[in-house]
Design an enzyme around this catalytic site. Structure first.
Site, PDB file in Angstrom:
ATOM      1  N   SER A  21      -9.545   4.144   3.557  1.00 40.80           N
ATOM      2  CA  SER A  21      -9.296   5.046   4.695  1.00 40.80           C
ATOM      3  C   SER A  21      -7.841   5.464   4.558  1.00 40.80           C
ATOM      4  O   SER A  21      -7.136   5.143   3.721  1.00 40.80           O
ATOM      5  CB  SER A  21      -9.477   4.175   6.142  1.00 40.80           C
ATOM      6  OG  SER A  21      -8.459   3.095   6.076  1.00 40.80           O
ATOM      7  N   GLY A  24      -4.645   6.227   1.704  1.00 38.49           N
ATOM      8  CA  GLY A  24      -5.256   5.871   0.347  1.00 38.49           C
ATOM      9  C   GLY A  24      -6.589   6.611  -0.177  1.00 38.49           C
ATOM     10  O   GLY A  24      -6.595   7.025  -1.096  1.00 38.49           O
ATOM     11  N   TYR A 159       5.570  -5.488  11.635  1.00 37.79           N
ATOM     12  CA  TYR A 159       5.178  -4.285  10.499  1.00 37.79           C
ATOM     13  C   TYR A 159       6.433  -3.770  10.237  1.00 37.79           C
ATOM     14  O   TYR A 159       6.689  -3.855   8.977  1.00 37.79           O
ATOM     15  CB  TYR A 159       4.453  -3.398  11.281  1.00 37.79           C
ATOM     16  CG  TYR A 159       4.294  -1.936  10.673  1.00 37.79           C
ATOM     17  CD1 TYR A 159       3.129  -1.766   9.739  1.00 37.79           C
ATOM     18  CD2 TYR A 159       5.138  -0.786  10.465  1.00 37.79           C
ATOM     19  CE1 TYR A 159       2.922  -0.713   8.801  1.00 37.79           C
ATOM     20  CE2 TYR A 159       5.031   0.215   9.834  1.00 37.79           C
ATOM     21  CZ  TYR A 159       3.887   0.162   9.007  1.00 37.79           C
ATOM     22  OH  TYR A 159       3.715   1.475   8.170  1.00 37.79           O
TER      23      TYR A 159
END
Length: 334
Positions: A21, A24, A159
């Site tokens: 998805s 990539g 993150y």
């Protein structure tokens, strides 16, 4: 310094993690379109099979390998599948990643650890495996970081921390490979906000659905930057001029960055636009290139300038000469 020779994309075998998805998948399709042999790696076999079938229908040459990048044995098996089919790997792209929307004090420890297993150790596993395969004939290791590699981000805190760790690893790896005189290019790609499903697939411990602060860019810009780094030795590439501006402000005015933290928190829709499971522990809704929520800009002058430095220098010199000529002419007229 050891000379690094990178092949044209059309002559390469390119392995891409996180290829089911987002960035990539867009990169895999673009690489195949340009003639590369592509190995798509991710956890969702159905999404990978569908992507490979689509590439084949369009005339491309691709295979897939199911692997969790957090597992070194599975990453090595994916590399072995590439060698078995194509005989070599020329470029390795680390793209797999996931996210959590939560304050650090509210982030479940198991999710925090798993995020690092994917975002950081996934890069470690990929890069170390790539070095084993590239040390003799050379090639490129390209890692998709983020402007969060340079900039803290409240609510996307874990993150951001993982992307800081990725930058530290990538920069140190580059230095070590140069010291060992290995013909391997190491590039860190740092996208700004990109229109992918990562926000919809993130774990959330805040109200609403995650949105990216505008401007948001199309993932094709990142794919082009990745393929540029597959052909040219690049240290790093920031995708999106707005992201670079944010980083510069944070670097030169850190105290200002601290007090503006409440305004930097990711935007949240209220209520969520759609329910979706997190991809922290298992594959989610894959096969999706874009979010369908925030359409991304198709161009970035800043990124284009990084990918074409000679043209940019020539244009700047020509522009400066033209301005100087205009000033001289006006003085003569006086």
């Amino acid at each position: 310094m050891t000379k690094i020779n990178l092949k044209p994309v059309a002559d390469q075998v390119i392995l891409i993690t996180g290829a089911s998805s987002g960035i990539g998948l867009v990169t895999a399709k673009l690489a195949a379109e340009r003639g590369a042999k592509v190995v798509l790696v991710a956890r969702s076999e159905k999404s990978l099979a569908d992507a490979v079938a689509e590439i084949a229908t369009a005339g491309g040459d691709a295979i897939y390998a199911v692997a969790d990048v957090g597992n070194m044995a599975q990453v090595r098996a994916a590399a072995a599948a590439a060698i078995a089919r194509f005989g070599r790997i020329d470029t390795w792209v680390n793209d797999a990643g996931t996210a959590i929307y939560a304050k650090l004090v509210d982030t479940p420890l198991d999710e925090h650890q798993q995020l690092f297993q994917t975002n950081y150790f996934g890069v470690v596993h990929g890069a170390l495996t790539a070095v084993d395969h590239l040390r003799e004939n050379g090639g490129a290791i390209i890692t998709v970081g983020s402007i969060a590699s340079d900039l803290p981000s409240p609510i996307l805190s874990a993150y951001s921390a993982s992307k800081h760790a990725v930058r530290g690893f990538v920069d140190a790896l580059r230095m070590e490979l140069i010291g060992d005189k290995l013909p391997i290019s190491v590039t860190l790609i740092k996208p700004a906000g990109i229109d992918t499903p990562i926000a919809q697939n993130a774990a959330k411990h805040v109200d609403g659905e995650g949105l990216l602060p505008p401007p948001v860019y199309d993932p094709t810009l990142v794919a082009r930057a990745i393929l540029d780094a597959a052909e040219h030795v690049r240290r790093d590439i920031t995708v999106g001029g707005a992201g670079r501006l944010q980083v510069l402000i944070g670097k030169h005015f850190p105290a200002l960055l601290d007090v503006t933290a409440p305004f930097m928190e990711p935007m949240m829709s209220d209520p969520p636009r759609r329910p979706s499971p997190t991809t922290i522990f298992a594959p989610g809704r894959h096969g999706q290139e874009r979010s369908g929520v925030q359409p991304g800009r198709k161009t970035s002058l800043y990124t284009a300038a990084q990918l074409h430095p000679a043209v940019t220098r020539t244009a700047l010199i020509a522009g400066a000469a033209a301005v100087a000529g205009l000033i001289v002419a006006r003085r003569r007229d006086r």
